[in-house]
Design an enzyme around this catalytic site. Structure first.
Site, short mmCIF file in Angstrom:
data_model
loop_
_atom_site.label_atom_id
_atom_site.label_comp_id
_atom_site.label_asym_id
_atom_site.label_seq_id
_atom_site.Cartn_x
_atom_site.Cartn_y
_atom_site.Cartn_z
N ASP A 1 0.82 -1.21 0.00
CA ASP A 1 0.00 0.00 0.00
C ASP A 1 0.85 1.26 0.00
OD1 ASP A 1 -2.42 -1.31 -0.12
OD2 ASP A 1 -2.72 -1.34 2.05
N ALA B 1 -5.37 5.80 11.10
CA ALA B 1 -6.55 6.19 11.88
C ALA B 1 -7.16 5.00 12.60
CB ALA B 1 -7.58 6.84 10.96
N LEU B 2 -7.16 3.84 11.96
CA LEU B 2 -7.70 2.64 12.60
C LEU B 2 -6.86 2.24 13.80
CD1 LEU B 2 -9.80 0.32 12.47
CD2 LEU B 2 -8.19 -0.91 10.99
#
EC number: 2.7.1.23
Length: 309
Positions: free
Chosen positions: A89, A207-208
């Protein structure tokens, strides 16, 4: 914000079905990574045999041998119909920040860890990719963020982010003070390790990990996630994607602050600076194999339970 190029596309070779959506394909990958190089070589050979014009990002072109057309990311964006990113990613994010300003589809071959944005398996990409090249694919648009740093009313630095823009101290475990405004309305002051402003795409990333909710990709929203706030009642908040987020850094902070865009690009911040984060006009056009299911991706990547019956 986009950069305009007047670059004509070469005609597709006669061996390509002219009804296909793609004629010129760009290959992008993680440099000096054995697995990535192996996949890029297979891709280049496989696509060339079928008659596609293949352009290779210059950072990896030298590792693929001879008879390679090496170009930079900007030229891939300007000339290609499809860009294939081989890696994780992180590689996809780096390429996406450049390619989002062009009308080019982007698909990923996973050579990383989780791979939320890279759909194709590295050892058996041919079947799925062949269907994509024949027009059997789903298109998904992901919006980006634009982060700007203002000092005494003057723009000092800016960049875009696919996942998130993060205000944080340069020192580890160092608390900072700042105010947060939504559309020029004061929301709160904060003493925390920082603030994450995330897109739906980034909601499964940093953020997770910081306790934020997962936002489905088609949701037109942003999520603000405080990092280790001193006030325990301060929770993540979801706002409209068209909102303008302003963070004003207290003059009492130390000088070693920054805004990180996707963890790749770092903008220097001084006490008293204002950080503006808003939705960018640029969009990433992601290409998925037909039948792509976001919730299947979540189950497989996050280890969620499968169906009981």
């Amino acid at each position: 914000m986009g950069i305009n190029f007047d670059v004509s596309r070469p005609k597709a070779r006669s061996s390509i079905n002219m009804t296909t959506k793609f004629h010129t394909i760009g290959l992008i990958g993680k440099p000096h990574h054995p697995g990535t190089n192996q996949t890029l070589k297979r891709l280049h050979h496989w696509l060339t045999v079928q008659g596609y014009e293949v352009l290779v990002e210059e950072r990896v072109a030298s590792e693929l041998g001879t008879n390679i057309v090496a170009v930079d990311l900007l030229e891939i964006g300007a000339r290609c119909d499809l860009a294939i990113v081989v890696g994780g990613d992180g590689n996809m994010l780096g390429a996406a920040r450049v390619l989002a300003r062009f009308d080019v589809g982007v698909i990923g071959v996973n050579r990383g860890n989780l791979g939320f944005l890279t759909d194709l398996p590295p050892d058996a990409f041919e079947e799925a990719l062949a269907k994509v090249l024949d027009g059997e694919f789903d298109t998904e648009h992901r919006f980006l963020l634009e982060a700007e740093v203002y000092r005494h009313g003057m723009l000092k630095a800016s960049n875009t982010a696919v996942n998130e823009a993060v205000l944080h101290p340069g020192k580890i475990a160092h608390m900072i003070e700042f105010e947060v405004y939504i559309d020029n309305q004061f929301m709160y002051s904060q003493r925390a390790d920082g603030m994450i402003v995330s897109t739906p795409t980034g909601s499964t990333a940093y953020a997770l990990s910081a306790g934020g909710a997962i936002l489905t990709p088609n949701l037109q929203a942003l999520i603000l996630v405080p990092m280790f706030p001193h006030t325990l009642s301060c929770r993540p908040i979801v706002v409209d994607a068209c909102s303008t987020i302003k963070m004003v850094v207290s003059p009492e902070n130390g000088e070693n602050l920054e805004v990180s865009c996707d963890g790749h690009v770092h903008l220097a911040v001084l006490p008293g600076d204002e950080i503006i984060v808003r939705r960018s006009s640029e969009q990433l056009r992601l290409i998925h194999p037909k039948g792509h299911n976001y919730f299947h991706v979540l189950r497989s990547k996050l280890g969620w339970g499968s169906k009981l019956f």
